[in-house]
Design a protein around this motif. Sequence first.
Motif, PDB file in Angstrom:
ATOM      1  N   GLY A  30       0.814  -1.228   0.000  1.00 25.11           N
ATOM      2  CA  GLY A  30       0.000   0.000   0.000  1.00 25.11           C
ATOM      3  C   GLY A  30       0.835   1.260   0.000  1.00 25.11           C
ATOM      4  N   GLY A  31       2.099   1.145   0.359  1.00 24.22           N
ATOM      5  CA  GLY A  31       3.014   2.281   0.268  1.00 24.22           C
ATOM      6  C   GLY A  31       2.829   3.335   1.338  1.00 24.22           C
ATOM      7  N   GLN A  32       2.092   3.036   2.385  1.00 24.55           N
ATOM      8  CA  GLN A  32       1.764   4.091   3.345  1.00 24.55           C
ATOM      9  C   GLN A  32       2.941   4.500   4.230  1.00 24.55           C
ATOM     10  OE1 GLN A  32      -1.342   5.842   3.181  1.00 24.55           O
ATOM     11  NE2 GLN A  32      -0.777   4.835   1.284  1.00 24.55           N
ATOM     12  N   THR A  33       3.941   3.662   4.296  1.00 26.96           N
ATOM     13  CA  THR A  33       5.181   4.073   4.962  1.00 26.96           C
ATOM     14  C   THR A  33       6.273   4.315   3.927  1.00 26.96           C
ATOM     15  OG1 THR A  33       4.635   2.831   6.945  1.00 26.96           O
ATOM     16  CG2 THR A  33       6.950   3.398   6.629  1.00 26.96           C
ATOM     17  N   LEU A  34       6.424   3.374   3.013  1.00 21.21           N
ATOM     18  CA  LEU A  34       7.541   3.452   2.067  1.00 21.21           C
ATOM     19  C   LEU A  34       7.484   4.715   1.206  1.00 21.21           C
ATOM     20  CD1 LEU A  34      10.028   2.245   0.752  1.00 21.21           C
ATOM     21  CD2 LEU A  34       8.535   0.835  -0.691  1.00 21.21           C
ATOM     22  N   GLY A  53      -0.713  -5.687  -8.456  1.00 25.81           N
ATOM     23  CA  GLY A  53      -1.279  -6.302  -9.661  1.00 25.81           C
ATOM     24  C   GLY A  53      -1.394  -7.818  -9.569  1.00 25.81           C
ATOM     25  N   ILE A  54      -1.100  -8.390  -8.416  1.00 21.29           N
ATOM     26  CA  ILE A  54      -1.133  -9.853  -8.273  1.00 21.29           C
ATOM     27  C   ILE A  54      -2.478 -10.269  -7.672  1.00 21.29           C
ATOM     28  CG2 ILE A  54       0.018 -11.855  -7.274  1.00 21.29           C
ATOM     29  CD1 ILE A  54       2.566 -10.102  -7.059  1.00 21.29           C
ATOM     30  N   ALA A  55      -3.326 -10.837  -8.512  1.00 21.68           N
ATOM     31  CA  ALA A  55      -4.702 -11.148  -8.093  1.00 21.68           C
ATOM     32  C   ALA A  55      -4.720 -12.126  -6.925  1.00 21.68           C
ATOM     33  CB  ALA A  55      -5.485 -11.707  -9.278  1.00 21.68           C
ATOM     34  N   ASP A  56      -3.752 -13.038  -6.894  1.00 23.86           N
ATOM     35  CA  ASP A  56      -3.747 -14.080  -5.857  1.00 23.86           C
ATOM     36  C   ASP A  56      -3.592 -13.522  -4.450  1.00 23.86           C
ATOM     37  OD1 ASP A  56      -3.849 -15.771  -7.919  1.00 23.86           O
ATOM     38  OD2 ASP A  56      -1.775 -16.517  -7.771  1.00 23.86           O
ATOM     39  N   LEU A  57      -3.092 -12.307  -4.352  1.00 21.02           N
ATOM     40  CA  LEU A  57      -2.805 -11.759  -3.023  1.00 21.02           C
ATOM     41  C   LEU A  57      -3.990 -11.009  -2.433  1.00 21.02           C
ATOM     42  CD1 LEU A  57       0.853 -10.418  -3.499  1.00 21.02           C
ATOM     43  CD2 LEU A  57       0.083 -12.669  -2.716  1.00 21.02           C
ATOM     44  N   LYS A  58      -5.077 -10.924  -3.170  1.00 23.25           N
ATOM     45  CA  LYS A  58      -6.225 -10.129  -2.693  1.00 23.25           C
ATOM     46  C   LYS A  58      -7.340 -11.043  -2.217  1.00 23.25           C
ATOM     47  CE  LYS A  58      -5.850  -6.513  -6.255  1.00 23.25           C
ATOM     48  NZ  LYS A  58      -5.127  -5.470  -5.554  1.00 23.25           N
ATOM     49  N   THR A  74      -6.886  -4.271   1.501  1.00 20.86           N
ATOM     50  CA  THR A  74      -6.727  -3.001   2.223  1.00 20.86           C
ATOM     51  C   THR A  74      -7.446  -3.044   3.567  1.00 20.86           C
ATOM     52  OG1 THR A  74      -8.714  -1.995   1.284  1.00 20.86           O
ATOM     53  CG2 THR A  74      -6.651  -1.704   0.045  1.00 20.86           C
ATOM     54  N   HIS A  75      -7.041  -2.116   4.419  1.00 19.22           N
ATOM     55  CA  HIS A  75      -7.687  -2.002   5.730  1.00 19.22           C
ATOM     56  C   HIS A  75      -9.177  -1.724   5.559  1.00 19.22           C
ATOM     57  CE1 HIS A  75      -3.545  -1.834   6.699  1.00 19.22           C
ATOM     58  NE2 HIS A  75      -3.383  -0.523   6.601  1.00 19.22           N
ATOM     59  N   ALA A  76      -9.505  -0.900   4.596  1.00 19.65           N
ATOM     60  CA  ALA A  76     -10.919  -0.557   4.375  1.00 19.65           C
ATOM     61  C   ALA A  76     -11.707  -1.794   3.969  1.00 19.65           C
ATOM     62  CB  ALA A  76     -11.035   0.527   3.304  1.00 19.65           C
ATOM     63  N   GLU A  77     -11.095  -2.664   3.148  1.00 19.94           N
ATOM     64  CA  GLU A  77     -11.788  -3.884   2.728  1.00 19.94           C
ATOM     65  C   GLU A  77     -11.995  -4.832   3.904  1.00 19.94           C
ATOM     66  OE1 GLU A  77     -10.104  -3.816  -1.883  1.00 19.94           O
ATOM     67  OE2 GLU A  77      -9.021  -4.944  -0.349  1.00 19.94           O
ATOM     68  N   VAL A  78     -11.000  -4.934   4.765  1.00 19.23           N
ATOM     69  CA  VAL A  78     -11.146  -5.793   5.949  1.00 19.23           C
ATOM     70  C   VAL A  78     -12.249  -5.236   6.851  1.00 19.23           C
ATOM     71  CG1 VAL A  78      -9.993  -6.643   8.034  1.00 19.23           C
ATOM     72  CG2 VAL A  78      -8.747  -6.572   5.848  1.00 19.23           C
ATOM     73  N   GLN A 102      -7.968   7.829   3.965  1.00 15.43           N
ATOM     74  CA  GLN A 102      -7.031   7.683   2.847  1.00 15.43           C
ATOM     75  C   GLN A 102      -6.067   6.523   3.102  1.00 15.43           C
ATOM     76  OE1 GLN A 102      -7.921  10.531   4.236  1.00 15.43           O
ATOM     77  NE2 GLN A 102      -8.598  11.892   2.606  1.00 15.43           N
ATOM     78  N   VAL A 103      -5.576   6.441   4.307  1.00 14.90           N
ATOM     79  CA  VAL A 103      -4.645   5.353   4.662  1.00 14.90           C
ATOM     80  C   VAL A 103      -5.351   4.013   4.532  1.00 14.90           C
ATOM     81  CG1 VAL A 103      -3.385   4.301   6.587  1.00 14.90           C
ATOM     82  CG2 VAL A 103      -3.168   6.763   6.152  1.00 14.90           C
ATOM     83  N   ARG A 104      -6.567   3.949   5.016  1.00 11.71           N
ATOM     84  CA  ARG A 104      -7.279   2.658   5.003  1.00 11.71           C
ATOM     85  C   ARG A 104      -7.613   2.201   3.591  1.00 11.71           C
ATOM     86  NH1 ARG A 104      -9.705   5.093   9.522  1.00 11.71           N
ATOM     87  NH2 ARG A 104     -11.605   5.685   8.414  1.00 11.71           N
ATOM     88  N   ASN A 105      -7.749   3.139   2.692  1.00  9.87           N
ATOM     89  CA  ASN A 105      -8.061   2.754   1.315  1.00  9.87           C
ATOM     90  C   ASN A 105      -6.824   2.374   0.512  1.00  9.87           C
ATOM     91  OD1 ASN A 105     -10.915   2.728   0.813  1.00  9.87           O
ATOM     92  ND2 ASN A 105     -10.884   4.889   1.381  1.00  9.87           N
ATOM     93  N   ALA A 106      -5.647   2.631   1.052  1.00  4.06           N
ATOM     94  CA  ALA A 106      -4.419   2.281   0.338  1.00  4.06           C
ATOM     95  C   ALA A 106      -3.612   1.238   1.099  1.00  4.06           C
ATOM     96  CB  ALA A 106      -3.577   3.534   0.107  1.00  4.06           C
ATOM     97  N   GLY A 107      -3.532   1.389   2.400  1.00  3.17           N
ATOM     98  CA  GLY A 107      -2.701   0.497   3.210  1.00  3.17           C
ATOM     99  C   GLY A 107      -3.234  -0.924   3.216  1.00  3.17           C
ATOM    100  N   THR A 108      -2.313  -1.894   3.312  1.00  2.74           N
ATOM    101  CA  THR A 108      -2.696  -3.304   3.262  1.00  2.74           C
ATOM    102  C   THR A 108      -2.210  -4.054   4.495  1.00  2.74           C
ATOM    103  OG1 THR A 108      -0.657  -4.056   2.206  1.00  2.74           O
ATOM    104  CG2 THR A 108      -2.403  -3.246   0.743  1.00  2.74           C
ATOM    105  N   ILE A 109      -2.846  -5.185   4.726  1.00  4.71           N
ATOM    106  CA  ILE A 109      -2.475  -5.981   5.897  1.00  4.71           C
ATOM    107  C   ILE A 109      -1.057  -6.553   5.739  1.00  4.71           C
ATOM    108  CG2 ILE A 109      -3.587  -8.081   4.983  1.00  4.71           C
ATOM    109  CD1 ILE A 109      -4.312  -8.795   7.906  1.00  4.71           C
TER     110      ILE A 109
END
Lengths: 264, 783
Positions: A30-34, A53-58, A74-78, A102-109
Amino acid sequence: MYGFDYHRPGSVADATSALGGADDGKYLAGGQTLLATMKQRLAAPSDLVDLGGIADLKGISVSGGTVTIGATTTHAEVAASADVQGAIPSLAALAGDIGDRQVRNAGTIGGSLANNDPAADYPAAILALGATVTTNKREIAADDFIKGLFETALEEDEIITSVSFPAPTSGAYMKFKQPASRFALVGVYVAKTADGVRVAVTGATSHAHRGPRLEAALNENFSASAVDGVEIPVDHMNVDIHAGAEYRANLVKVMAKRAVEACG
Amino acid sequence: MSETGIGAAVRRKEDQRFLTGNGNYTDDINVFGQTYAAFVRSPHAHAKINGINTSAAAAADGVVAVLTGEELAADGVGPLICGWNIAGKNGVEAHNSPVHHALAMGKVNYVGDHVALVVAETQGQADSAAEMVEVDYEELPAVVGTGSALNHTTTIHEEAPANMCYDWEIGDSAATDAAFASAAHVTTVEVVNNRLIPNAMEPRACLAQYNQGTGDWTLHVTSQNPHVHRLVMSAFNGVAPEHKLRVIAPDVGGGFGSKIFIYAEEVVCTWATRKVGRPIKWTAKRSESFLSDAHGRDHVSKAELALDADGKFLALRVNTKANLGAYLSTFASAVPTYMYATLLAGTYTTPAIYCDVQGVFTNTAPVDAYRGAGRPEATYLLERTVETAAREMNIDPAEIRRRNFIQPDAFPYQTPVVHQYDIGDYGASLEKACEMADVGGFAARRSDSESRGKRRGLGYSSYIEACGIAPSAAVGALGGGVGLWESADIRFNATGSVTVMTGTHNHGQGHETAFAQVVSDKLGVPIENIEVVEGDTDKGPFGMGTYGSRSIAVGGSAIVKAADKIIEKGKKIAAHCLEAAEDDIEYDGGNFTVAGTDKVMNIAEIAFTAYVPHNYPEGVEPGLHEQAFYDPLNFSFPAGVHICEVEVDPTTGETEIVNYTAVDDFGTIINPMIVEGQVHGGIGQGVGQAMLEGANYDDNGQLVTGSYMDYTMPRADNLPNFNVGTTSTPSPLNPLGVKGAGEAGAIASPPAVINAITDACGGAMIDMPATQEKVWLACQAAE
């Protein structure tokens, strides 16, 4: 931000080979730190390998009382997932209170766990719920995954693919927010699981950790008053402009009590 | 009252463009051939520069130029200035004002200090090349603490021995000492007024262009006072002659004082644009804003209040150490002196006051005016002291204020510290605030909180401020280098629409609406036909800008004066056209009528006649275009009472403002909606100061709170629903009866909040910001 080469592979295998071919590459979730670090010119990877872009990871699935969440979910999806809300409502609530919209819509678990910020929420969740982190190479028990400050069991090119959470009988996460960043100044996750009460603390020390004293007291007597008698050691507590050690130790107890009360 | 005149809650005209993303800010403006600037900044708080090697940077991709202080000085560009001299104790005539080079010459004095300018084709190239400038620093010990800077083992500037800028005093020391000798009770309070970082939503920026054909410069800059920018940059920095420099401050996204000042960046870019022959754009990164915007507040004070047995104030004695930072910013010296100690009478009859202030230099960012500028510091100190005295003497905090208020029949009231208050009714605001805050029900609410394991507190603040800055002669007598009048230019177009130009600047205050309301009210022109133009030295008349809640009291008065001239001329034209004597023309709401008849011309007809003067009075000039300059007779004195109620969780220190009541006397209000918004924003900033914000430098002078990860801005969920009311004693000293409303919330609220929190936590002092940890510790100590 310095320049870098960007890759967006469609599979985990392509991702590892892209990273292998790079001078000083980094996986990007999600790039929220990097990305924030790169914008401040504090990180200068030669290549970014975007896992988005890797479907298997979602995706999220529930099977046999275990919730499995793909790494780039993403956090929002969870937070919005009916499956997670049904099986582990405390986990959905945790995800829904990470950062801001914004973070929740981009950041990932997966990104959060791989980064392992000392004040992040998900590390407390995997420890308290006894989750299993699955990578492209192996399965890692939560207790073996968190190693230290921004340090995990992951190897250089290892990619988290999913995280599996066994549903507890009940659980609650209570976060006391650092007022500026709104990361956890102290967060405590209490869960009644098949293995007994598990307690995880984040924000308080260099990395999220189990709370053995709290667990012992709560296994004996699962009530907020049981927490009163527990002595929280202050030696390893973080000290910064937002909180001293004594205050953080106090917050561990207060958050633990609130979490126990919320577990019902 | 018309629907768009004075007193109407007209929606802000400017919000349409702001809310639809159509604002035009400095960074939005791009011009052909534009280059980008990056400033090399000091990573050290205090260091000698033994050498600067720019060769690698100059050879880097896309670099147009790398410039240092040596080249700036060689071209004769003068240092940055402070425009207000403070004379000290014992006949010292001038404060110590160390030379402030726009680019460092041999030494840096704070983290973020400007060392070199890199100009490149892209921002990324400029940033990368800036990292390649090699600076040979020799680190020196840093002076950081406000309270410990004087006589520190390290001296920052040769021109300022013991790190002292000035040792200043005001009031009657002997009378104060005598009153203390006879006092029944003395309350002593030590307070820190925490250092704040302005955090305007729009970072500072500039775009400098030089036209080789005409020899003109155009500078777009984030400024609250473009004419002052032009004056200082021409007269003192010498980067361009005044008549060849056009300064434009387009839409500006908040200032709070921090965009008053003439900073190194705009001076250097304006100089460099001619040197490199290309336009230069600079926009601060947020981290640069934290490091290099002028910070606010930063006082360490001791106050002693002498009272008689009935709680009547006999005398006030104050010592303040004020941190001015590494150099004197544009108006820095005046803020902890004439903007501060002259308000120490507050709303009270204290007969004897003495205050001395030591202004000190430290290796931190320059400190200057920030919303309220001196007046929040005075109010905080005084209202903490009064509240503490009430607690110590067991007098109700509202009652102790009642006993000491200046009474409504005592005006004009001369305080012992310079100001003569024109009018006020402080008791009226107090009683209204007590009623709105339901002070009578507080005991029951406190019991309820305690039954839930919480603590509850109530805190008062009775504030006064000196706004409408300021009569020029008074400013000059006190050491100020400027006149603080204001100008207005009302230009009727032939079709009857109106362009109003003033020297103030709108960066959130709603001038485009409020000033249009004044003109609409006075001249009877529909508000949609009135355009208010500010912020361009080539368009409007010279004016002093917007700060110190001065725009409506001074600028608005200039507009009224210009409108009066329009009416006066209109009467001559109407008399001629209506074949009547000028004395028989009556004017009302845009209509010129022959007294006692139905013969009438409206102002649009007058305007058309003035521009098409076929049938026109002899000796009257064509055109309907008038200008006025207004120098105020006195400051204006908004005042009021704020009451804050908090609930505290003693187990964590979590503090919720459960009720906040503000009753303000702003005199006449032009637009109550805008004023209420100003009050809300001001309270938001005051709550930020009281509970959340605080610039923190470590012992080495590194800014710990250099980003939003650590500097806590107030957010919506930190703030309650405000309970806002007004009282009104219109100022007799300006034609609108206005007083100014921009800073009141930030001035009044910090002591109200801290008085409430300390009331909840057992009464002991808690320094701002009252963080959750501090509140928890206070609750622990109280138990």
